[in-house]
Design a protein around this motif. Structure first.
Motif, PDB file in Angstrom:
ATOM      1  N   MET A 181      -7.869   4.856  -2.997  1.00  0.00           N
ATOM      2  CA  MET A 181      -7.915   3.667  -2.143  1.00  0.00           C
ATOM      3  C   MET A 181      -9.327   3.481  -1.592  1.00  0.00           C
ATOM      4  N   CYS A 223      -7.087  -0.558  -4.735  1.00  0.00           N
ATOM      5  CA  CYS A 223      -6.509   0.692  -5.230  1.00  0.00           C
ATOM      6  C   CYS A 223      -6.734   0.811  -6.729  1.00  0.00           C
ATOM      7  N   GLY A 233      -1.387  -4.601   4.279  1.00  0.00           N
ATOM      8  CA  GLY A 233      -0.906  -3.685   3.256  1.00  0.00           C
ATOM      9  C   GLY A 233      -0.098  -4.386   2.174  1.00  0.00           C
ATOM     10  N   LEU A 288       0.818  -1.217   0.000  1.00  0.00           N
ATOM     11  CA  LEU A 288       0.000   0.000   0.000  1.00  0.00           C
ATOM     12  C   LEU A 288       0.848   1.262   0.000  1.00  0.00           C
TER      13      LEU A 288
END
Lengths: 364, 297
Positions: free
Chosen positions: A242, A279, A352, A229
């Motif tokens: 996001m 994302c 992440g 991320l």
């Protein structure tokens, strides 16, 4: 010329560890960019390679020589500083010659090298001037000249363009690229600016955060397949969107459901995940099309010439950036409909980390 | 005029204390001493105009005047470079980034605070006298000491050493100057393989030149005016054998021991001209070394 390798390199100030277990190989002739937000340790890493800071752990090898205990002067490298670090009381010529005089080269050789560097960098008319009589770009050129006259095996650049205005920065970037092509020497380049990292001639980019490497890869790899991320959010401008989402087992694969959007299904999610972050890059949205769509309200229109950036809000209140070509006209408050293809999204688990799915496996 | 006053009166009112101080306590006595230097004046009877007689006597017949000049010049030419070198050396040590640098700075500055005081001059006498501390230490190594202060051949040098020890204020200024040189320059030099001495001579000294210049001018003036240490150590006489007859000591004696105020005023004006001359020389030559415009190698 020489390659460079870092093995488990660490740095701590007393009990505070700022860098831990960094391992990285840089091949001979590579142009490597170190990028990260301020405080990520990129400049410290560069200074450790230069020998201006000592390392508290691991080994640094240049060529085939471990240089941990070698002073900066013996590492056969050159560094260009953000501040240029030109000697203010010496003319440009003397600035260029200073390092060569340390090497005890014959005067004719020094003159030849200085003149050659001045020719390459087009600073011949400035040779007799003092640094204070030079513009920022000219100082930068002299600083680069001072590093190339020594014919080092390795070039280090510490944010070399950040004191220049935008236009000059673009120009110097091009010149640095052509210099790199001409010399073919290994270069390590530090910047905090991800745009600069992407647009310099990087063979690979190292993304650093809090003293650790987040991802190493070519500019394309970082952009199309961010490992986590942080990299997804850091690389790319305008910034990636996001969305929080839920993943559940569906009929043909994994069903992803997000607020506002209709859900979609992807195949081959390897890990067992439930809460994920989806994302989507602003340019992955298509206005009035796409297999997953949404209706949004335009908050702000940024006209950038060749493209338009729409700042929109979804019914849930989430803000979404949409990039589109500059042909249509949009107004604030207007409703728009846009969508995306599931193959264009990046999915990250609750830690992440990137979650690969089938579409990506096919690409490789 | 009216409008000028209306506009500027408050300013001038605020300036009044300063004007009073300047005219009554500075300019007045300065001009008075200039006048007195052309008179014979013993503070009892009125000053009597003698024209250039004081100056004529000074330059042609007064051997002690020449002796005082000799002592003072020797002292200035030895103590100023010695003190500046000492100050720069200590400043460079402190600039190395020691812990609790503030404490060291204070400790090193202390001698300068005390330096002008009577106590230090007395301490100096105790140190360098025939049965003083220095000879005591020398004695431990079997070396027989001499009366450093009572011997005309060495007495002045003990004062040069005292001056060297009072390096505090130029040291602080050097330290500030050293702090002002960007670290990058040394790092660039380091990577270029520049040796430490070369870094000192080619980077530190040239970039410190304006500070060196400032300190040089200030310390030269200061040094010409040295009084209390010489006065105490020589018991106010310039003894032994006039070897500590500093210009100011001679002037003081002429004025307040022999009450030759006219002559002392003339001496003061000559000292002023000497100091002005050396300051002017420093300024005139500074363009050749402060900005290194004629740097060649």
């Amino acid at each position: 010329m020489a390659g460079l390798s870092l093995r488990n390199v660490g740095k701590s100030y007393g009990a505070v560890s700022v860098m831990k277990g960094l391992t990285l190989d840089i091949v001979d002739g590579e142009f490597l960019v170190l990028v990260g937000p301020s405080g990520c340790g990129k400049s410290t890493l560069l200074r450790m390679i230069a020998g201006l800071e000592d390392i508290t752990d691991g080994t640094i090898t240049i060529g085939d020589k471990i240089v941990n205990d070698l002073p900066a002067s013996k590492r056969e490298l050159a560094m260009v500083f953000q501040s240029y670090a030109l000697y203010p009381h010496m003319s440009v010529r003397k600035n260029l010659a200073f390092g060569l005089q340390n090497m005890k080269l014959p005067k004719a050789e020094i003159d030849a090298r200085v003149n050659e560097a001045a020719r390459v960098l087009q600073i011949e008319p400035l040779l007799e001037r003092k640094p204070r009589q030079l513009s920022g770009g000219q100082k930068q050129r002299v600083a680069i000249g001072r590093s190339i006259v020594r014919e080092p095996k390795l070039f280090l650049f510490d944010e070399p363009l950040s004191n220049l205005d935008a236009e000059l920065r673009v120009q110097m970037r091009v010149e640095l690229a052509s210099l790199y092509n001409k010399l073919g020497t290994t270069m390590i380049y530090v910047t905090h600016d991800q745009v600069e990292a992407m647009t310099t001639m990087a063979s690979r980019i190292v993304v650093l955060r809090k003293g650790t490497i987040e991802q190493v890869g070519t500019p394309q790899e970082l952009y199309t397949r961010p490992a986590n991320l942080f990299v997804a959010g850091f690389i790319g401008s305008p910034k990636i969107n996001m969305f929080e989402a839920k993943a559940t087992k569906g009929a043909g694969g994994i069903h992803i459901s997000m607020a506002d959007f209709s859900g979609f299904e992807i195949k081959g999610l390897e890990r067992n995940v439930d809460r994920v972050t989806v994302c989507i890059r602003p340019e992955a949205f298509v206005l009035g099309a796409g297999s997953v769509t949404v209706e949004a309200k335009i908050d702000l229109v940024e006209y950038l010439g060749s493209e338009i950036l729409l700042h929109t809000s979804l019914p849930s209140g989430q803000k979404v950036l949409v990039q589109t070509n500059g042909k249509e006209k949009y107004a604030m408050g207007q409703s728009v409909n846009f969508g995306f293809e599931p193959s264009d999204v990046h999915i990250f688990d609750h830690n992440g980390d990137r979650v690969p799915f089938e579409h990506e496996a096919l690409e490789e | 005029m009216k409008r000028f006053l209306a506009r500027n009166a408050p300013g001038y009112i605020f300036l009044t204390p300063w004007f009073l101080g300047f005219f009554l306590l500075a300019l007045g006595p300065i001009l008075a001493s200039l006048y007195l230097s052309f008179t014979r004046y013993d503070m009892v009877s009125d000053p009597r105009w003698v024209g250039l007689k004081n100056y004529d006597y000074m330059f042609t017949r007064d051997r002690r005047f020449w002796k005082a000049l000799n002592v003072t010049f020797t002292y200035v030419f030895l103590s100023v470079p010695a003190r500046l070198a000492m100050a720069l050396g200590v400043a460079m040590l402190l600039d190395k980034g020691l812990r609790s640098i503030g404490v060291y700075r204070a400790i090193f500055y202390l001698p300068s605070l005390l330096g002008a005081s009577i106590a230090i001059a007395i301490l100096w006498r105790e140190l360098f006298e025939i049965d003083g501390v220095i000879n005591g230490i020398l004695g431990l190594f079997g070396i027989e000491g001499i009366g450093w202060i009572s011997q005309p051949s060495t007495s002045l040098y003990t004062l040069v050493i005292l001056a060297m020890w009072q390096f505090g204020s130029p040291m602080l200024i050097f330290l500030a100057g050293l702090r002002g040189i960007p670290r990058d320059l040394y790092e660039a030099a380091e990577i270029d393989g520049t040796s430490k001495p070369r870094q000192f001579f080619r980077i530190t000294l040239p970039l410190l030149a304006p500070v060196i210049f400032f300190n040089l001018v200030l310390q030269t003036i200061e040094s010409f005016k040295t009084f209390s240490s010489a006065f105490i150590i020589s018991n106010g006489t310039g003894a032994p054998a006039d070897s500590l007859l500093f210009y100011t000591v001679y002037l003081f004696n002429e004025a307040f021991k022999f009450f030759r105020m006219g002559y002392a005023s003339a001496l003061a004006w000559v000292l002023l001209i000497i100091i002005a001359f050396f300051t002017a020389i420093s300024f005139l030559t500074s363009k050749y070394w402060v900005h290194y415009e004629n740097d060649r190698d």
